[in-house]
Design a protein around this motif. Structure first.
Motif, PDB file in Angstrom:
ATOM      1  N   GLU A 100     -14.814  -2.239  -5.482  1.00 54.87           N
ATOM      2  CA  GLU A 100     -15.246  -1.889  -4.126  1.00 54.87           C
ATOM      3  C   GLU A 100     -14.994  -3.040  -3.156  1.00 54.87           C
ATOM      4  O   GLU A 100     -14.531  -2.839  -2.026  1.00 54.87           O
ATOM      5  N   GLN A 101     -15.261  -4.246  -3.601  1.00 47.61           N
ATOM      6  CA  GLN A 101     -15.067  -5.426  -2.757  1.00 47.61           C
ATOM      7  C   GLN A 101     -13.595  -5.615  -2.403  1.00 47.61           C
ATOM      8  O   GLN A 101     -13.260  -5.889  -1.238  1.00 47.61           O
ATOM      9  N   VAL A 102     -12.710  -5.484  -3.391  1.00 47.06           N
ATOM     10  CA  VAL A 102     -11.277  -5.620  -3.137  1.00 47.06           C
ATOM     11  C   VAL A 102     -10.805  -4.531  -2.180  1.00 47.06           C
ATOM     12  O   VAL A 102     -10.016  -4.775  -1.251  1.00 47.06           O
ATOM     13  N   THR A 103     -11.290  -3.314  -2.394  1.00 46.03           N
ATOM     14  CA  THR A 103     -10.901  -2.203  -1.524  1.00 46.03           C
ATOM     15  C   THR A 103     -11.307  -2.475  -0.080  1.00 46.03           C
ATOM     16  O   THR A 103     -10.508  -2.273   0.857  1.00 46.03           O
ATOM     17  N   GLN A 104     -12.516  -2.944   0.121  1.00 45.77           N
ATOM     18  CA  GLN A 104     -12.993  -3.226   1.471  1.00 45.77           C
ATOM     19  C   GLN A 104     -12.203  -4.365   2.106  1.00 45.77           C
ATOM     20  O   GLN A 104     -11.924  -4.341   3.315  1.00 45.77           O
ATOM     21  N   ALA A 105     -11.837  -5.352   1.318  1.00 44.14           N
ATOM     22  CA  ALA A 105     -11.030  -6.458   1.839  1.00 44.14           C
ATOM     23  C   ALA A 105      -9.657  -5.957   2.293  1.00 44.14           C
ATOM     24  O   ALA A 105      -9.137  -6.387   3.336  1.00 44.14           O
ATOM     25  N   ILE A 106      -9.079  -5.041   1.535  1.00 40.38           N
ATOM     26  CA  ILE A 106      -7.779  -4.468   1.910  1.00 40.38           C
ATOM     27  C   ILE A 106      -7.915  -3.660   3.196  1.00 40.38           C
ATOM     28  O   ILE A 106      -7.072  -3.743   4.100  1.00 40.38           O
ATOM     29  N   ILE A 107      -8.970  -2.874   3.292  1.00 41.27           N
ATOM     30  CA  ILE A 107      -9.204  -2.069   4.498  1.00 41.27           C
ATOM     31  C   ILE A 107      -9.317  -2.968   5.728  1.00 41.27           C
ATOM     32  O   ILE A 107      -8.691  -2.708   6.772  1.00 41.27           O
ATOM     33  N   GLU A 108     -10.073  -4.039   5.615  1.00 37.19           N
ATOM     34  CA  GLU A 108     -10.261  -4.944   6.750  1.00 37.19           C
ATOM     35  C   GLU A 108      -8.955  -5.660   7.102  1.00 37.19           C
ATOM     36  O   GLU A 108      -8.588  -5.781   8.272  1.00 37.19           O
ATOM     37  N   ARG A 109      -8.250  -6.143   6.085  1.00 35.34           N
ATOM     38  CA  ARG A 109      -6.995  -6.856   6.296  1.00 35.34           C
ATOM     39  C   ARG A 109      -5.936  -5.964   6.935  1.00 35.34           C
ATOM     40  O   ARG A 109      -5.102  -6.412   7.717  1.00 35.34           O
ATOM     41  N   SER A 110      -5.967  -4.683   6.599  1.00 38.98           N
ATOM     42  CA  SER A 110      -4.937  -3.738   7.044  1.00 38.98           C
ATOM     43  C   SER A 110      -5.297  -3.011   8.329  1.00 38.98           C
ATOM     44  O   SER A 110      -4.517  -2.168   8.797  1.00 38.98           O
ATOM     45  N   LYS A 111      -6.452  -3.294   8.897  1.00 41.61           N
ATOM     46  CA  LYS A 111      -7.021  -2.481   9.971  1.00 41.61           C
ATOM     47  C   LYS A 111      -6.037  -2.203  11.101  1.00 41.61           C
ATOM     48  O   LYS A 111      -5.830  -1.049  11.488  1.00 41.61           O
ATOM     49  N   ASP A 112      -5.412  -3.218  11.629  1.00 43.50           N
ATOM     50  CA  ASP A 112      -4.534  -3.030  12.787  1.00 43.50           C
ATOM     51  C   ASP A 112      -3.250  -2.290  12.401  1.00 43.50           C
ATOM     52  O   ASP A 112      -2.835  -1.349  13.086  1.00 43.50           O
TER      53      ASP A 112
ATOM     54  N   ASP B  89      -4.115   6.385   0.974  1.00 42.84           N
ATOM     55  CA  ASP B  89      -4.870   5.426   1.784  1.00 42.84           C
ATOM     56  C   ASP B  89      -5.169   4.201   0.919  1.00 42.84           C
ATOM     57  O   ASP B  89      -4.623   4.060  -0.195  1.00 42.84           O
ATOM     58  N   GLU B  90      -6.003   3.308   1.409  1.00 41.39           N
ATOM     59  CA  GLU B  90      -6.303   2.079   0.680  1.00 41.39           C
ATOM     60  C   GLU B  90      -6.879   2.359  -0.702  1.00 41.39           C
ATOM     61  O   GLU B  90      -6.581   1.648  -1.675  1.00 41.39           O
ATOM     62  N   ARG B  91      -7.701   3.397  -0.830  1.00 41.22           N
ATOM     63  CA  ARG B  91      -8.302   3.728  -2.122  1.00 41.22           C
ATOM     64  C   ARG B  91      -7.248   4.205  -3.107  1.00 41.22           C
ATOM     65  O   ARG B  91      -7.302   3.884  -4.310  1.00 41.22           O
ATOM     66  N   SER B  92      -6.285   4.972  -2.629  1.00 42.24           N
ATOM     67  CA  SER B  92      -5.198   5.444  -3.499  1.00 42.24           C
ATOM     68  C   SER B  92      -4.396   4.274  -4.051  1.00 42.24           C
ATOM     69  O   SER B  92      -4.002   4.268  -5.224  1.00 42.24           O
ATOM     70  N   ILE B  93      -4.135   3.290  -3.181  1.00 43.71           N
ATOM     71  CA  ILE B  93      -3.362   2.129  -3.619  1.00 43.71           C
ATOM     72  C   ILE B  93      -4.145   1.322  -4.650  1.00 43.71           C
ATOM     73  O   ILE B  93      -3.588   0.854  -5.655  1.00 43.71           O
ATOM     74  N   VAL B  94      -5.435   1.143  -4.427  1.00 45.20           N
ATOM     75  CA  VAL B  94      -6.261   0.449  -5.419  1.00 45.20           C
ATOM     76  C   VAL B  94      -6.246   1.209  -6.741  1.00 45.20           C
ATOM     77  O   VAL B  94      -6.149   0.602  -7.827  1.00 45.20           O
TER      78      VAL B  94
END
Length: 604
Positions: free
Chosen positions: A6-18, A283-288
């Motif tokens: 979950e932590q890695v997923t959230q980090a990817i979401i934040e990093r990829s936001k823009d 989405d980010e979850r699919s990639i994780v």
């Protein structure tokens, strides 16, 4: 969910936001335009359906029936792609039964690293991925299609097709596998003959007979290399039918699955009520989920680049630290050659994808709350297909592995950590596939033996020059230098040294095959030698330490001495002109390094 996942997923979401926001805005804009052929002028549209049958022309004029585009990597030289020869006819018939239309949009090249291994053609291998992405994009650029079917299976083909599919993200996109060939001789038998040949103890006729008995019919190779890793990842991301990855080409189920996915494509376009564009699936979850699947099975190291590249095509930023953090909590659940003696057919028989997915969900390691081509929820992928007359139905997968030497439950993994690791140190950053490396070989400290050409290393081993503990350093193999060829040719030679009792490792800015095995290999080293990496300063005799347990890769000399050393030089044009070297000379210099996906597309 596992808190680290979950932590890695959230980090990817934040990093990829823009970047992700821009991607989604682009896809929504494309979606709002509706069926694109409706925006074509009369002349454009006439060109688009000139070769169609009259009834199909009428449907395309009225815009009320789906037109499904096919992009295929078919050729009849390579075993994995030979089955695709008849797929267009199967697909056309299945889609016609639904009242819709099919057009073959275009073909893309498919090359095989098994054929080009150790040869100049291998220098084109990684770059073929970008060529495939561009070719598939050209095929879809005519704006005639409501959905697309992608026929691809092997190393660079699926990542290239996926990059293109994600850039045409407003379309529903479906990947259509062809399956592995039936099992031939065991991988242990094949490897033994290869090593005997490398020692001069087997004739070329014996080697060819063994290879032919292993690679013997249509379908992918049966070891768990990049091709079969592709299939596992695409299914794990919900872009292939559940349980469709590892059905043999001649199995009646294979054609039934192809018919089913073709008809599913007609039901999920923007013309109907169940629109499923790929930009809403991935989405980010699919990639994780894809990374977790790779780690849990000890899949191909090539995907430490490919996932980075195709994720970016969807506006998602992945880095090697994500792989490293996930690897610490994702257990190794399979033993498939080269990580064990079973092949991919054994994995399928022992429980396959349905069992694996069920176990990873049980362990809280996969995101269940994702979209797939089957609908919402990864639970669809805990089921496996069966024939009901001429149709396919899905039933719950088995609850217990049928062979725990091949695939295990989450409570009893082969290892508590995943099959891939990140190495860091004063040499830079590299990846290593540890799942096939014995514990006693995961730490190597030995003098370097430096080479600029893999063939020079082979000759040094053949001549007996390297009958000692050593870390073979093969540099100027990176994407900017030679296109990052695979160096799998070295595996049996280094394996022979290891079998003689020597401590042996490989360090390179090139790649190894997805079938790399028992010799510890720090690969994809970045920065590469041609980009000023420290690997370009190593000298023969320097002590190098590879520690796959602590995750370190260092040359044991002082920073002061490293700073004073000159960077090694390598003339990549004078010695011999490789076909790829000349053709892609200017292209290569634009390419990012391994850690950025070694991709010339979609980078800053």
């Amino acid at each position: 969910m596992n808190p680290i996942v979950e932590q890695v997923t959230q980090a990817i979401i934040e990093r990829s936001k823009d970047l992700r926001a821009q991607y989604l805005a682009d896809m929504k804009q494309a979606e709002l335009k509706g069926p694109h052929r409706g925006a074509l002028s009369c002349g454009n549209l006439a060109h688009g359906f000139a070769a169609c049958q009259p009834q199909d022309k009428q449907k395309l004029k009225l815009m009320d029936e789906a037109n499904i585009g096919i992009v295929s990597s078919y050729n009849d030289m390579l075993s994995a792609h030979k089955p695709y020869e008849n797929y267009p006819d199967i697909i056309r018939k299945a889609i016609a039964e639904m009242g819709s239309i099919t057009q073959f949009a275009g073909g893309v090249p498919a090359m095989c690293d098994g054929v080009t291994q150790g040869l100049e053609g291998m220098e084109l291998s990684l770059f073929s991925r970008d060529n495939i992405a561009q070719g598939a994009a050209i095929a879809l650029s005519h704006n005639m299609f409501d959905a697309a079917l992608f026929l691809g299976i092997c190393d660079k083909i699926v990542p290239g097709l996926l990059i293109a599919a994600l850039r045409f993200g407003h379309l529903p996109c479906f990947f259509v596998p062809a399956g592995p060939m039936p099992s031939g001789i065991t991988n242990a038998q094949k490897a033994a003959v290869r090593q005997r040949f490398a020692k001069g103890e087997a004739t070329r006729d014996e080697l060819l007979e063994a290879e032919s008995a292993s690679y013997h019919s249509a379908g992918t190779c049966t070891f768990y290399g990049t091709a079969n890793s592709n299939q596992l990842l695409v299914e794990m991301m919900g872009l292939q039918l559940p349980g469709s990855s590892f059905v043999n080409p001649e199995d009646p189920m294979r054609e039934a699955l192809t018919r089913h996915v073709a008809q599913l494509a007609t039901k999920t376009t923007a013309l109907g009520k169940d629109y499923r564009p790929i930009y809403k699936v991935i989405d980010e979850r699919s990639i994780v989920n894809a990374i977790v699947g790779l780690l849990a099975t000890g899949g191909s190291t090539n995907h430490t680049m490919h996932i980075v590249a195709f994720a970016r095509a969807a506006g998602i930023l992945i880095n090697w630290q994500d792989f490293s953090e996930l690897s610490k909590v994702v257990p190794l659940l399979t033993r498939i050659y080269p990580n064990g003696q079973a092949d991919i057919n054994h994995f399928q028989a022992a429980g396959g994808m349905a069992f694996l997915t069920k176990q990873l969900l049980k362990g809280g390691l996969l995101h269940e709350d994702v979209n797939t081509i089957m609908g919402h929820g990864l639970t669809h992928y805990t089921k496996e297909p069966f024939m009901d007359g001429d149709n396919v139905v899905w039933r719950d997968g088995i609850e217990a592995s049928l062979d725990e030497e091949v695939v295990r439950p989450i409570e009893n993994p082969f290892s508590q950590e995943g099959g891939l690791s990140l190495l860091k140190g004063n040499l830079g950053r590299a990846v290593i596939k540890v799942s096939a490396v014995k514990e006693e070989n995961r730490i190597i400290e030995a003098p370097a033996a430096v080479f600029h050409d893999q063939n020079d290393l082979v000759e040094a081993i053949r001549s007996g020059e390297l009958k000692r503990d050593c870390v073979a350093v093969v540099r100027f193999q990176g994407p900017k230098a030679l296109g990052m060829p695979e160096l799998h040719k070295l595996t049996p030679y280094l394996g022979n040294l290891q079998d003689q009792g020597y401590k042996v490792a490989l360090v390179t800015d090139g790649r190894m095959s997805g079938a790399s095995g028992k010799v510890p290999a720090a690969i994809h080293l970045t920065p590469e030698a041609l980009a000023g990496g420290v690997i370009g300063k190593i000298q023969t005799g320097d002590l190098v330490r590879l520690d796959a347990i602590e995750g370190t890769l260092t040359v044991l000399i002082s920073d002061d001495e490293l700073g004073q050393r000159e960077q090694a030089q390598c003339d990549l044009t004078a010695s011999h002109q490789g076909m790829g070297r000349e053709l892609f000379a200017s292209y290569r210099m634009l390419v990012n390094g391994a850690e950025q996906g070694a991709c010339s597309l979609f980078h800053d």
